[in-house]
Motif scaffolding. Sequence first.
Motif, mmCIF file in Angstrom:
data_model
loop_
_atom_site.group_PDB
_atom_site.id
_atom_site.type_symbol
_atom_site.label_atom_id
_atom_site.label_comp_id
_atom_site.label_asym_id
_atom_site.label_seq_id
_atom_site.Cartn_x
_atom_site.Cartn_y
_atom_site.Cartn_z
ATOM 1 N N PHE A 93 9.213 -5.545 12.195
ATOM 2 C CA PHE A 93 9.785 -6.873 11.455
ATOM 3 C C PHE A 93 10.272 -6.202 10.069
ATOM 4 C CE2 PHE A 93 6.236 -8.007 14.034
ATOM 5 C CZ PHE A 93 6.590 -9.223 14.709
ATOM 6 N N GLU A 95 9.284 -7.143 7.093
ATOM 7 C CA GLU A 95 8.198 -6.723 6.240
ATOM 8 C C GLU A 95 7.336 -5.753 7.688
ATOM 9 O OE1 GLU A 95 6.311 -10.543 5.386
ATOM 10 O OE2 GLU A 95 7.925 -11.255 6.639
ATOM 11 N N ALA A 97 4.425 -5.459 8.133
ATOM 12 C CA ALA A 97 3.189 -5.983 8.994
ATOM 13 C C ALA A 97 2.334 -5.201 9.221
ATOM 14 C CB ALA A 97 3.831 -6.851 10.139
ATOM 15 N N LEU A 98 2.119 -4.010 8.565
ATOM 16 C CA LEU A 98 0.891 -3.121 8.660
ATOM 17 C C LEU A 98 -0.298 -3.698 8.182
ATOM 18 C CD1 LEU A 98 2.574 -0.018 7.402
ATOM 19 C CD2 LEU A 98 2.253 -0.629 9.936
ATOM 20 N N PHE A 99 -1.530 -3.136 8.732
ATOM 21 C CA PHE A 99 -2.639 -3.983 8.434
ATOM 22 C C PHE A 99 -3.408 -3.098 7.262
ATOM 23 C CE2 PHE A 99 -2.630 -4.833 13.010
ATOM 24 C CZ PHE A 99 -2.055 -6.113 13.036
ATOM 25 N N PRO A 100 -3.609 -3.903 6.054
ATOM 26 C CA PRO A 100 -4.002 -3.311 4.782
ATOM 27 C C PRO A 100 -5.530 -2.560 5.004
ATOM 28 C CG PRO A 100 -4.006 -5.507 4.405
ATOM 29 C CD PRO A 100 -3.122 -5.181 5.841
ATOM 30 N N TRP A 101 -6.234 -3.004 6.258
ATOM 31 C CA TRP A 101 -7.476 -2.821 6.187
ATOM 32 C C TRP A 101 -7.806 -1.586 6.956
ATOM 33 C CZ3 TRP A 101 -5.372 -7.140 8.105
ATOM 34 C CH2 TRP A 101 -5.283 -7.244 9.353
ATOM 35 N N PHE A 110 -3.643 0.931 16.619
ATOM 36 C CA PHE A 110 -4.197 -0.630 17.091
ATOM 37 C C PHE A 110 -3.423 -0.907 18.421
ATOM 38 C CE2 PHE A 110 -3.739 -5.137 17.176
ATOM 39 C CZ PHE A 110 -4.904 -5.587 16.412
ATOM 40 N N GLY A 111 -2.191 -0.683 18.557
ATOM 41 C CA GLY A 111 -1.525 -1.108 19.914
ATOM 42 C C GLY A 111 -1.917 -0.233 21.048
ATOM 43 N N ARG A 141 -4.422 9.556 6.957
ATOM 44 C CA ARG A 141 -5.731 8.892 6.270
ATOM 45 C C ARG A 141 -5.464 7.907 5.107
ATOM 46 N NH1 ARG A 141 -10.210 11.487 7.592
ATOM 47 N NH2 ARG A 141 -11.400 9.285 6.739
ATOM 48 N N TYR A 143 -3.863 4.754 3.069
ATOM 49 C CA TYR A 143 -3.764 3.309 3.207
ATOM 50 C C TYR A 143 -2.509 2.625 2.922
ATOM 51 C CZ TYR A 143 -8.766 3.177 4.405
ATOM 52 O OH TYR A 143 -9.836 3.391 5.038
ATOM 53 N N HIS A 145 -1.233 0.450 0.941
ATOM 54 C CA HIS A 145 -0.881 0.013 -0.319
ATOM 55 C C HIS A 145 -0.248 1.506 -1.195
ATOM 56 C CE1 HIS A 145 -4.505 1.431 -2.625
ATOM 57 N NE2 HIS A 145 -5.072 1.168 -1.537
ATOM 58 N N ARG A 159 4.256 3.029 14.748
ATOM 59 C CA ARG A 159 3.342 1.927 15.548
ATOM 60 C C ARG A 159 3.950 1.217 16.624
ATOM 61 N NH1 ARG A 159 0.290 -3.069 12.420
ATOM 62 N NH2 ARG A 159 2.553 -3.885 12.561
ATOM 63 N N ILE B 146 2.187 -12.868 9.997
ATOM 64 C CA ILE B 146 3.089 -12.112 10.597
ATOM 65 C C ILE B 146 1.991 -10.793 11.097
ATOM 66 C CG2 ILE B 146 3.416 -10.507 8.132
ATOM 67 C CD1 ILE B 146 6.328 -10.319 9.757
ATOM 68 N N TYR B 147 0.706 -11.106 10.416
ATOM 69 C CA TYR B 147 -0.353 -10.157 11.034
ATOM 70 C C TYR B 147 -0.573 -10.542 12.494
ATOM 71 C CZ TYR B 147 -1.222 -8.195 6.278
ATOM 72 O OH TYR B 147 -1.278 -7.766 5.144
ATOM 73 N N ALA B 150 2.393 -9.731 14.680
ATOM 74 C CA ALA B 150 2.400 -8.328 15.096
ATOM 75 C C ALA B 150 1.510 -7.894 16.224
ATOM 76 C CB ALA B 150 2.393 -7.408 13.862
ATOM 77 N N MET B 154 1.427 -6.486 20.346
ATOM 78 C CA MET B 154 0.860 -5.058 20.615
ATOM 79 C C MET B 154 -0.189 -5.464 21.859
ATOM 80 S SD MET B 154 0.522 -2.908 17.133
ATOM 81 C CE MET B 154 0.237 -4.206 15.989
ATOM 82 N N GLY B 155 -0.088 -6.730 22.132
ATOM 83 C CA GLY B 155 -0.948 -7.040 23.252
ATOM 84 C C GLY B 155 -2.423 -7.808 22.977
ATOM 85 N N PRO B 168 -10.721 -9.310 9.249
ATOM 86 C CA PRO B 168 -10.606 -8.335 8.459
ATOM 87 C C PRO B 168 -9.494 -8.817 7.438
ATOM 88 C CG PRO B 168 -10.078 -7.381 10.576
ATOM 89 C CD PRO B 168 -10.636 -9.010 10.911
ATOM 90 N N ARG B 248 -9.893 -0.035 -2.651
ATOM 91 C CA ARG B 248 -9.646 1.005 -1.780
ATOM 92 C C ARG B 248 -8.490 0.796 -0.992
ATOM 93 N NH1 ARG B 248 -9.504 5.879 -0.078
ATOM 94 N NH2 ARG B 248 -10.370 6.076 1.982
ATOM 95 N N ARG B 249 -8.845 -0.293 0.058
ATOM 96 C CA ARG B 249 -7.953 -0.688 1.117
ATOM 97 C C ARG B 249 -6.894 -1.193 0.900
ATOM 98 N NH1 ARG B 249 -11.413 0.157 6.324
ATOM 99 N NH2 ARG B 249 -12.418 2.145 5.824
ATOM 100 N N TRP B 250 -6.967 -2.323 -0.109
ATOM 101 C CA TRP B 250 -5.873 -3.380 -0.441
ATOM 102 C C TRP B 250 -5.131 -2.807 -1.535
ATOM 103 C CZ3 TRP B 250 -9.296 -5.032 2.908
ATOM 104 C CH2 TRP B 250 -8.929 -6.026 4.094
ATOM 105 N N GLY B 251 -5.704 -1.998 -2.077
ATOM 106 C CA GLY B 251 -5.248 -1.332 -3.410
ATOM 107 C C GLY B 251 -4.826 -2.454 -4.486
#
Lengths: 270, 255
Positions: A93, A95, A97-101, A110-111, A141, A143, A145, A159, B146-147, B150, B154-155, B168, B248-251
């Motif tokens: 896409f 954007e 659309a990656l997962f921030p977590w 993931f896929g 490793r 993230y 952001h 991905r 979009i999450y 996406a 990916m199934g 999450p 840490r993850r989301w910044g």
Amino acid sequence: MTAAIEHQAELHSKLSLRAVSKHFPSGAHPVHALDRVSLEVGESEFVCLVGPSGCGKSTLLNIIAGLERADEGEVLSDGSPVNSPGRDRMVMFQESALFPWLDVRRNVLFGLRLKPGLTRDERRHVADFYLRLVGLEKFARSYVHELSGGMKQRVALARALAPNPRVLLMDEPFAALDALTREQLYGDLQRIWQQRKKTIVFVTHNVREAACLGDRVILFSRNPGRIREQFQINLPRPRDINSIELARYATEITAALRSHGRDATAEGPA
Amino acid sequence: MSRTLKALIFFAALVAAWALVARARIWSPVLLPSPWSVALYLLGAVRDGTLLEAGLVTLKRLAIGYAAGLSIGLPLGLLTARVRLLQDTLGLLALGLQALPSVCWVPLALLWFGQTEAAMFFVVVMGTVWSVIIATESGIRNVPPIYARAARTMGSRGLHTWVHVMLPAALPFIVGGMKQGWAFAWRSLMAAEIYVTILSGFGLGHLLHYGRELNAMDQVIGIMLVLLAIGLIADKVLFAPWERLLRRRWGTDSK
């Protein structure tokens, strides 16, 4: 063995669009997003869809992806009709659309985790292979952001490639990036495409980008969304977006774009 | 480290200022006891076991009620986000009741359950559940579509999408809601304990209440300090690790 199979498959169509139509109800004037669009995309072909905003090219991509349904007509992927998303057709896409977590590697995984028949080690091996392919193995490793816009799109590319789809659908994936990063990614994408031999459908409103990447550039007009013209780009690869030959193609396509639409411009309305 | 030090200096300065004002005898020591006499009270209460006992009674009520509130609120919040009918009915109810000060549940709880643990439990659950429902629902609603798209390509489908994408992705909101639910539960329990005496256990709220009855200001202030400490510790122990993880993850560091 694979080479022979791939060669044979080239005789067939990877994607067949047959008279695909789509309307969006919007008040008194329903938008005729797509009007009987038919298109054949061959094995390992790189096709770019170009047109002004609102010409239905992104809608068409979503229909091929199985994220939206066509009102009429059908889409065949390797001969079987498309009704829902499938691993044979992965999407990238605008954007990322990656997962921030999830960290970068887990995003790529993931896929793969949803793909049956892979062991843990195999999945990890595949993920790392694609991270190397896009040059981000050192960021496995990190993230999301922590990455720049260009790096995010590289991860998104890894991905999308990781489950080994036959078709890669790209919806203006580089539109939000700065020019320098974009040019770098043109080079990367061409290299990866030649290595992995994917069938790619790439939506853009940037004519130069289309001429740089595509074997074929399909020109759309809007209201109703239709295919107006097709251009075969016969330039050797890798192509440089700043080369004069490429500029000549881009000029030709832009001129065609102008003559077709009243207010259709290469860049589209703001 | 230096941040901890700054906080320590700040609190030490507060106590010092308090000690100075108390010493100046502007107000009677009955109204403003010195930090020293408050400390003496606390020490005595720790020695004879009243403080520990009351603390355990209160924390047990809080933990059970909060856990119940979460396990009711989270699933209901998810359902409310998912089902239009629930959104228009339960969602609206939750919105209204969330704004209701939870002490307002106490008279109703007393009439229904009498002066029992059940009344306490009911008040804490009512304090927690609505804000958890609201936070979970709006968390799910705020997940960028979009999450899910996406993930579908990916199934991922159905339950997998919920567990691995929606939950999450909504986590920052859900943790915020859990924190708010915790604050509401804590407040409603204190209100209930001050308001009602229950023979099955004297909590911190009761100690506070009897401090007033006995005109024992050192007890009132001492218990208030204990409540403050519990609030701070709960925040640091229960929520700070989650918030660190999210940052840490989301910044989304506010620094």
